[in-house]
Write a protein that holds these residues in place. Structure first.
Motif, PDB file in Angstrom:
ATOM      1  N   VAL A  20      -5.351   0.542   2.543  1.00 12.38           N
ATOM      2  CA  VAL A  20      -4.689  -0.118   3.685  1.00 12.38           C
ATOM      3  C   VAL A  20      -3.763  -0.888   3.536  1.00 12.38           C
ATOM      4  N   ILE A  21      -2.211  -0.666   3.680  1.00 12.11           N
ATOM      5  CA  ILE A  21      -1.250  -1.394   3.118  1.00 12.11           C
ATOM      6  C   ILE A  21      -0.495  -2.045   4.262  1.00 12.11           C
ATOM      7  N   ASP A  22       0.404  -2.928   4.271  1.00 10.28           N
ATOM      8  CA  ASP A  22       1.455  -3.245   5.193  1.00 10.28           C
ATOM      9  C   ASP A  22       2.350  -2.184   5.519  1.00 10.28           C
ATOM     10  N   LEU A  23       2.842  -1.889   6.836  1.00  8.40           N
ATOM     11  CA  LEU A  23       3.643  -0.801   7.285  1.00  8.40           C
ATOM     12  C   LEU A  23       4.777  -1.006   6.579  1.00  8.40           C
ATOM     13  N   MET A  24       5.489  -2.232   6.892  1.00  8.33           N
ATOM     14  CA  MET A  24       6.812  -2.341   6.319  1.00  8.33           C
ATOM     15  C   MET A  24       6.911  -2.129   5.029  1.00  8.33           C
ATOM     16  N   GLU A  25       5.912  -2.561   3.974  1.00  3.59           N
ATOM     17  CA  GLU A  25       5.699  -2.476   2.817  1.00  3.59           C
ATOM     18  C   GLU A  25       5.584  -1.108   2.184  1.00  3.59           C
ATOM     19  N   ALA A  26       4.825  -0.277   3.147  1.00  2.00           N
ATOM     20  CA  ALA A  26       4.856   1.254   2.862  1.00  2.00           C
ATOM     21  C   ALA A  26       6.180   1.881   3.053  1.00  2.00           C
ATOM     22  N   LEU A  27       6.883   1.417   3.998  1.00  2.00           N
ATOM     23  CA  LEU A  27       8.046   2.020   4.364  1.00  2.00           C
ATOM     24  C   LEU A  27       9.110   1.763   3.367  1.00  2.00           C
ATOM     25  N   LYS A  28       9.202   0.425   2.834  1.00  2.00           N
ATOM     26  CA  LYS A  28      10.020   0.012   1.554  1.00  2.00           C
ATOM     27  C   LYS A  28       9.659   0.882   0.596  1.00  2.00           C
ATOM     28  N   ARG A  29       8.450   0.908   0.055  1.00  2.00           N
ATOM     29  CA  ARG A  29       8.099   1.435  -1.177  1.00  2.00           C
ATOM     30  C   ARG A  29       8.444   3.044  -1.103  1.00  2.00           C
ATOM     31  N   SER A  30       8.316   3.707  -0.045  1.00  3.10           N
ATOM     32  CA  SER A  30       8.340   4.927   0.375  1.00  3.10           C
ATOM     33  C   SER A  30      10.094   5.254   0.096  1.00  3.10           C
ATOM     34  N   LEU A  31      10.759   4.498   0.688  1.00  2.00           N
ATOM     35  CA  LEU A  31      12.364   4.450   0.426  1.00  2.00           C
ATOM     36  C   LEU A  31      12.754   4.180  -0.961  1.00  2.00           C
TER      37      LEU A  31
END
Length: 365
Positions: free
Chosen positions: A246-257
């Motif tokens: 379970v991780i922060d949504l913005m963190e997940a988006l940033k890491r994916s990008l």
């Protein structure tokens, strides 16, 4: 392919004889059950729960039970239903294709002309092409009246059976009724991620990994028998899978990008991830990335952390190098001092020798 059914499309007063073929097939490897003690195959028997006897398939009929009452329906009675005897695919409507709900599609069939002259078949195909519409049809197949869509694929008429409206369940999830707020930054980030993964769909670029690995396991089992090592066969421990986090949504988006962009940059420059993470870069170029990351209100990205790590590693390397140079300089200085001391000492001794000679020279006087 073998035709599974023959009939005719009723297009107004035009009759189009066709043969029906299954357009799809299952590619899964077929497995059966065996007794683990001796490998004997498991067979199921049709046993009557009243008399206990094993019943042959020819002696089995179908039945319906409701409120404790059972109605037995023989094969002849089922075949007497008018819809079951119909071999007609009746066109009832022509509709725009975008009005069809993809969830309603069930199974696809190819239709082949079944007459000496395929003119009626070609006429119907041209009518669908010219009007850019899909024909909605009704037909009976395998003891079931079906709804279907008639469309074109590579100049062949394709019949796709549709589910009836009451066969599609309603989606009722209370969690979706909650007031969820999505920030503009989150929407922008998700849109950017979509764009970074955008491509034209090519089904041949995808592989059923489970079936490939199952075939690999079977072949390894045939070669090695009971001595099979699954970890050696697959390169991972058996049963190992991804662990959710379970991780922060913005963190997940940033890491994916960052992962997508990093992969593109590595491919463009021909640099592998291992080369990028060696920590041999200069310490100074990494500083702007850290400053930009510090200004951002969002959490640090994996790329920023990686840059910081590289910068730290570079500084550590520079510090070590500086320390080594300092040590070398001190050592050189020490050696120089030692030489100077030796020189001074030699000079002193040299100076002492004439003085001694002078003293010895004065004694006789």
């Amino acid at each position: 392919m073998r035709a599974i059914w023959k009939g005719a499309i009723a297009f107004g007063l035009v009759n189009v004889p066709v043969k029906v073929y299954s357009a799809t097939e299952d590619h899964d490897i077929s497995l059966h059950q065996v007794h683990n003690a001796d490998g004997g195959r498991i067979r199921y028997q049709r046993r009557c729960e009243v008399c206990g006897e094993v019943v042959d398939y020819s002696d089995i009929e179908k039945a319906f039970e409701e409120d404790g009452r059972t109605v037995v329906l023989s094969r002849d009675e089922l075949k007497s239903i008018p819809a079951e005897n119909s071999h007609e695919i009746e066109v009832v409507q022509f509709v725009p294709s975008e009005q069809l709900e993809p969830m309603m599609f069930e199974k696809s069939y190819y239709l082949e002309p079944d007459s000496k002259s395929p003119k009626a078949y070609v006429l119907l195909r041209r009518a669908l092409e010219d009007t850019d519409r899909v024909a909605i049809v009704q037909f009976a197949l395998r003891e079931k009246t079906r709804l279907g869509a008639l469309r074109i694929k590579n100049d062949v008429l394709v019949l796709q059976s549709l589910l009836w409206p009451d066969e599609v369940r309603e989606a009722n999830f209370p969690a979706l009724d909650a007031d969820i707020r999505i920030s503009a930054q989150e929407r922008d980030m998700s849109a950017a991620l979509v764009e970074s993964m955008a491509a034209d769909f090519d089904p041949t670029s995808f592989t059923d990994e489970y079936q490939v690995q199952l075939r690999q396991l079977i072949e390894a089992k045939l070669e090695q028998g009971e001595s099979l090592d699954t970890e050696e066969t697959f390169g991972v421990e058996a049963g190992e899978g991804g662990k959710g986090e379970v991780i922060d949504l913005m963190e997940a988006l940033k890491r994916s990008l960052d992962r997508k962009r990093g992969g593109g940059e590595a491919a463009a420059t021909g640099t592998s991830d291992d080369e990028a993470d060696t920590g041999e870069e200069e310490a100074e170029p990494a500083k702007p990335a850290r400053k930009a990351s510090a200004k951002s209100p969002a959490p640090k990205t994996a790329a920023a952390k990686s840059s910081a790590a590289k910068s730290t590693a570079s500084k550590s390397t520079a510090a070590k190098s500086g320390a080594a140079k300092s040590t070398a300089s001190k050592s050189t200085a020490s050696k120089s001092a030692a030489k100077s001391t030796d020189t001074k000492s030699t000079g002193t001794k040299t100076a002492e020798k004439p003085a001694a000679k002078a003293t010895r020279a004065r004694k006789p006087a």
